[in-house]
Design an enzyme around this catalytic site. Structure first.
Site, short mmCIF file in Angstrom:
data_model
loop_
_atom_site.label_atom_id
_atom_site.label_comp_id
_atom_site.label_asym_id
_atom_site.label_seq_id
_atom_site.Cartn_x
_atom_site.Cartn_y
_atom_site.Cartn_z
N GLU A 160 4.27 -8.10 2.69
CA GLU A 160 4.52 -9.06 3.65
C GLU A 160 4.01 -8.48 4.98
O GLU A 160 3.37 -9.45 5.74
CB GLU A 160 5.91 -9.57 3.60
N CYS A 209 4.81 -2.38 2.90
CA CYS A 209 5.17 -3.83 2.11
C CYS A 209 3.97 -4.91 2.33
O CYS A 209 3.35 -4.94 3.42
CB CYS A 209 6.46 -4.24 2.72
N CYS A 259 12.17 -7.29 1.70
CA CYS A 259 12.99 -6.30 2.04
C CYS A 259 13.47 -6.63 3.52
O CYS A 259 13.12 -7.53 4.07
CB CYS A 259 12.30 -4.93 1.97
N TYR A 288 6.02 9.12 -0.06
CA TYR A 288 6.78 7.82 -0.40
C TYR A 288 6.93 6.84 0.83
O TYR A 288 6.86 5.62 0.77
CB TYR A 288 7.79 7.73 -1.25
N VAL A 335 1.20 -1.11 -0.03
CA VAL A 335 -0.10 -0.07 0.12
C VAL A 335 0.83 1.32 0.18
O VAL A 335 1.50 1.38 0.77
CB VAL A 335 -0.96 0.02 1.05
N GLU A 336 0.87 2.10 -1.04
CA GLU A 336 2.05 3.10 -1.31
C GLU A 336 1.36 4.25 -0.75
O GLU A 336 0.01 4.34 -0.66
CB GLU A 336 2.64 3.10 -2.66
N ASN A 337 1.92 5.32 -0.76
CA ASN A 337 1.43 6.83 -0.27
C ASN A 337 2.15 7.84 -1.06
O ASN A 337 3.36 7.68 -1.38
CB ASN A 337 1.48 6.77 1.14
N1 THU Z 1 7.53 -4.28 -1.52
C1 THU Z 1 7.14 -4.87 -0.76
O1 THU Z 1 5.77 -4.88 -0.78
N2 THU Z 1 7.51 -5.96 -0.19
C2 THU Z 1 9.19 -6.17 -0.44
O2 THU Z 1 9.51 -6.89 0.32
C3 THU Z 1 9.81 -5.32 -0.85
C4 THU Z 1 9.24 -4.10 -1.58
C5 THU Z 1 6.88 -3.19 -2.16
C6 THU Z 1 7.03 -1.64 -1.50
C7 THU Z 1 6.85 -0.79 -2.98
O3 THU Z 1 5.48 -0.55 -2.86
C8 THU Z 1 7.30 -1.49 -3.90
O4 THU Z 1 7.41 -2.77 -3.57
C9 THU Z 1 8.62 -1.14 -4.62
O5 THU Z 1 9.49 -1.08 -3.47
#
Ligand code: THU
Length: 144
Positions: free
Chosen positions: A58, A56, A89, A51, A46-48
């Protein structure tokens, strides 16, 4: 490891992949975690516009698991529209370590190439920092 179990978890992650909110990176991620009793919880990134507030997939899935009253992750599936299977990540590895173990299975699948990778959390985050490292100190700063 039972491949069919992993397939089921990947299917669950795929079932919510379209709900990923990623207008800024255009990287769409979904995750499904299996708790100790076999129940499965899903999440998406879920982005914003601010930023750094991005969540994430997970950690969203783990938060759903904890909200439902479960505390142990045995497996997690990650799906992403990236050319290679997306490795979790560092922040997500640390949160997985809180509720998982060195043996927690992590499977990741690229929806583009269908390529998959499977790791154990212990490979992804050796020497994890856990509650065991702070047990002796907890509470020592409490006001008298
Ligand atoms: N992202 C994840 O959802 N999980 C991770 O483990 C790495 C990155 C997402 C965050 C962001 O919305 C997009 O991937 C690019 O970084």
């Amino acid at each position: 490891m039972d491949g069919r179990d992993l397939d089921k978890l990947v299917e669950k992650a795929l079932s919510v992949h379209r709900n990923s909110y990623a207008p800024y990176s255009n990287v769409h991620v979904a995750a499904a975690v299996e708790a100790e009793d076999g129940t499965i919880y899903t999440g998406v990134n879920v982005e914003n516009a601010s930023y750094g507030l991005t969540i994430c997939a997970e950690r969203a899935a783990i938060a759903a698991m904890v909200a439902a009253g479960r505390r142990r992750v045995v497996k997690i599936a990650i799906v992403a529209d990236t050319p290679e299977p997306l490795p979790p990540c560092g922040a997500c590895r640390q949160v997985l370590a809180e509720f998982g173990s060195r043996d927690t299975l992590v499977v990741s699948v690229s929806t583009v190439t269908k390529e998959s990778r499977v790791w154990r959390l212990g490979e992804l985050l050796p020497y994890a920092f856990t509650v065991e490292h702070i047990r002796e100190n907890r509470g020592s700063d409490a006001a008298p």
